[in-house]
Design an enzyme around this catalytic site. Structure first.
Site, PDB file in Angstrom:
ATOM      1  N   VAL A  11     -11.259 -34.211 -30.675  1.00 17.08           N
ATOM      2  CA  VAL A  11     -10.267 -34.779 -31.595  1.00 17.08           C
ATOM      3  C   VAL A  11      -8.903 -34.101 -31.496  1.00 17.08           C
ATOM      4  CG1 VAL A  11     -11.994 -35.590 -33.238  1.00 17.08           C
ATOM      5  CG2 VAL A  11     -10.953 -33.350 -33.566  1.00 17.08           C
ATOM      6  N   TYR A  12      -8.818 -32.978 -30.814  1.00 13.89           N
ATOM      7  CA  TYR A  12      -7.532 -32.298 -30.668  1.00 13.89           C
ATOM      8  C   TYR A  12      -6.741 -33.014 -29.580  1.00 13.89           C
ATOM      9  CZ  TYR A  12     -10.106 -28.427 -32.902  1.00 13.89           C
ATOM     10  OH  TYR A  12     -10.878 -27.650 -33.733  1.00 13.89           O
ATOM     11  N   GLY A  13      -5.820 -33.821 -29.996  1.00 13.54           N
ATOM     12  CA  GLY A  13      -4.984 -34.545 -29.041  1.00 13.54           C
ATOM     13  C   GLY A  13      -4.893 -36.035 -29.329  1.00 13.54           C
ATOM     14  N   ASN A  59      -6.619 -31.615 -25.578  1.00 14.54           N
ATOM     15  CA  ASN A  59      -6.932 -30.185 -25.610  1.00 14.54           C
ATOM     16  C   ASN A  59      -8.065 -29.859 -24.643  1.00 14.54           C
ATOM     17  OD1 ASN A  59      -8.391 -27.662 -27.201  1.00 14.54           O
ATOM     18  ND2 ASN A  59      -6.158 -27.616 -27.207  1.00 14.54           N
TER      19      ASN A  59
END
Length: 105
Positions: A55-57, A61
């Protein structure tokens, strides 16, 4: 660097890990060159546990971390997360689908 065992029979990892979330979002503009240099320096100092999530991005990530450890993969234990809840209409993806995508990045 001190180490810890993950679980009863798991691998040994550095007692200090590097959380990579802020390298892709949340804390200001991205600087890929600086992020990769930070990951390399952490590994050189004995950090073996890197933490990321799809979920980072989203996904950016994991891709960034993948580029950073490409030639150092054998020195790193990579932790990732999945199935983030976003509000009342949450759709949780199956673990195999999420982990397969993470592994390919």
């Amino acid at each position: 660097m001190k180490t810890r065992r993950l679980g009863k029979n798991g691998p040994h990892v550095s007692a200090m890990g590097l959380g990579c979330m802020g390298m892709s979002e949340f804390y200001g503009p991205r600087d890929e060159r600086e992020s990769i240099a930070t990951i390399h320096r952490a590994i050189d100092l004995g950090v073996t546990l890197l933490d990321t999530a799809d979920v980072y991005g989203p996904f950016t990530n994991e891709e960034l971390v993948g580029r950073a450890i490409r030639d150092r993969r054998e020195r790193v234990f990579l932790a990732t997360k999945f199935a983030s809840a976003d509000g009342p209409n949450t759709c949780v993806r199956p673990a195999r689908q999420a982990s397969g995508g993470s592994a390919s990045r």
